[in-house]
Write an enzyme that holds these catalytic residues in place. Structure first.
Site, mmCIF file in Angstrom:
data_model
loop_
_atom_site.group_PDB
_atom_site.id
_atom_site.type_symbol
_atom_site.label_atom_id
_atom_site.label_comp_id
_atom_site.label_asym_id
_atom_site.label_seq_id
_atom_site.Cartn_x
_atom_site.Cartn_y
_atom_site.Cartn_z
ATOM 1 N N PRO A 2 0.771 -1.212 0.000
ATOM 2 C CA PRO A 2 0.000 0.000 0.000
ATOM 3 C C PRO A 2 0.813 1.279 0.000
ATOM 4 O O PRO A 2 1.778 1.400 0.746
ATOM 5 C CB PRO A 2 -0.741 -0.091 1.325
ATOM 6 C CG PRO A 2 0.181 -0.856 2.208
ATOM 7 C CD PRO A 2 1.133 -1.616 1.357
ATOM 8 N N GLU A 3 0.379 2.223 -0.771
ATOM 9 C CA GLU A 3 0.845 3.591 -0.604
ATOM 10 C C GLU A 3 -0.308 4.354 0.031
ATOM 11 O O GLU A 3 -1.361 3.770 0.324
ATOM 12 C CB GLU A 3 1.308 4.154 -1.952
ATOM 13 C CG GLU A 3 2.381 3.239 -2.549
ATOM 14 C CD GLU A 3 3.216 3.812 -3.672
ATOM 15 O OE1 GLU A 3 3.237 5.043 -3.832
ATOM 16 O OE2 GLU A 3 3.867 3.024 -4.385
ATOM 17 N N LYS A 52 0.689 6.602 5.471
ATOM 18 C CA LYS A 52 0.388 5.176 5.359
ATOM 19 C C LYS A 52 -0.139 4.610 6.678
ATOM 20 O O LYS A 52 -0.171 3.390 6.860
ATOM 21 C CB LYS A 52 1.636 4.417 4.904
ATOM 22 C CG LYS A 52 2.145 4.876 3.535
ATOM 23 C CD LYS A 52 3.525 4.329 3.217
ATOM 24 C CE LYS A 52 4.069 4.971 1.945
ATOM 25 N NZ LYS A 52 5.499 4.644 1.729
ATOM 26 N N ARG A 256 16.249 0.098 -2.829
ATOM 27 C CA ARG A 256 14.971 0.002 -3.525
ATOM 28 C C ARG A 256 15.133 0.529 -4.939
ATOM 29 O O ARG A 256 15.847 1.513 -5.180
ATOM 30 C CB ARG A 256 13.888 0.782 -2.775
ATOM 31 C CG ARG A 256 13.809 0.323 -1.321
ATOM 32 C CD ARG A 256 12.588 0.802 -0.634
ATOM 33 N NE ARG A 256 11.411 0.094 -1.104
ATOM 34 C CZ ARG A 256 10.178 0.536 -0.905
ATOM 35 N NH1 ARG A 256 9.980 1.688 -0.313
ATOM 36 N NH2 ARG A 256 9.158 -0.167 -1.337
#
Length: 268
Positions: A2-3, A52, A256
């Site tokens: 999720p963002e 978040k 990342r």
DNA sequence: GTGTCATGCGTAT
DNA sequence: TACGCCTGACACG
């Protein structure tokens, strides 16, 4: 996975079903047993999100704080309810609806003050679009000598962006991800903020991340775009840029991946 | 079936 | 910089 848009959407849709109602709570997986016991049969007043993080505010004053991390997932279920998955950290249910939560990084009970502290540590959230959000973001970037691509994943700089929006927003403003954060022209940070607001809000409404302009690829609407047509840069390593045809590149920032178009996002 | 990877983040080294 | 945590989807055999 999720963002920020996922959490705001969850708060809105779950709130529609649960706000003002007493909920049964249990933790089939067992890792939130005492918390669930404490929440069982409490009335839920409201659900809200920042970045978040999502907060469930109960009439008793207890605040359930959830962060999904990389793996966490919400599922909304309706009767007849399936057998609870053994991985369910928390089930919240009424006779009509059940929330199934699995895999969260955080699932804990806080006081109101503690919940405020969590929210206070975060930078401005584009979905909440606070007045002065862009200026705040400029300020928080102004002393960072790290790449902009690293800075905008820092939730203290801006709350709610994740790896997909990072790649896509930098593409949309034409900014190379390795540009030094503090060297980014304020006008571009301003663009970044404004696009974050529109993009995350669109994501909140639709439940998916679509940054590609449908007209640009000959589609009638964003909803008509198929998987693999919705993004400009994310995970498109080696594929031609949808705008200029140059090949999308990728690299690693702090472990990342980031993707960008070397022509549309030139080094400055 | 097994292995890998992922839209995240905190803590240790 | 590395590792640990947490789950599920998908690629591969």
């Amino acid at each position: 996975m999720p963002e920020g848009h996922v959490l705001h959407r969850a708060a809105r849709l779950q709130g529609k079903r649960f706000n003002g109602r007493a909920v049964a709570a249990e933790s089939p997986q067992g890792r939130f047993e005492s918390g669930a016991a404490r929440l069982d049969d409490q009335k839920l007043d409201g659900i809200d999100a920042k970045g978040k993080h999502i907060f469930y505010r109960f009439a008793s004053g207890d605040v359930l704080h959830v962060h999904l991390g990389l793996f966490g997932k919400f599922r909304m279920q309706t009767p007849p309810f399936p057998d609870p998955s053994p991985n369910a950290r928390l089930l919240l249910s009424t006779d009509d609806d059940r929330l199934h939560l699995a895999g969260p990084t955080t699932c804990e009970l806080l006081t109101d003050d503690e919940a405020d502290e969590v929210a206070h540590r975060l930078g401005p959230d584009p979905i909440l679009a606070p007045a002065g959000g862009a200026e705040e973001m400029v300020k928080r970037l102004s002393r960072r000598s790290i790449p902009i691509g690293a800075a905008i994943l820092d939730q203290k700089v801006v709350a709610g962006l994740g790896n997909v929006y990072r790649a896509e927003l930098l593409f949309l403003i034409g900014l190379h991800p390795f540009t030094e954060a503090k060297a980014t022209p304020p006008a571009l940070v301003d663009d970044l903020w404004r696009l974050s607001v529109t993009q995350l809000r669109a994501g909140e409404r639709s439940g998916r991340i679509v940054t590609v302009d449908p007209a640009e690829v000959g589609a009638a609407s964003a909803a008509k775009l198929k998987r693999g047509e919705r993004l400009y840069a994310y995970k498109r390593d080696g594929l031609p840029c949808r705008r200029c045809g140059d090949l999308i590149r990728s690299a690693d920032i702090d472990g990342r991946s980031i993707w960008w178009c070397p022509t549309c996002q030139p080094e400055r």
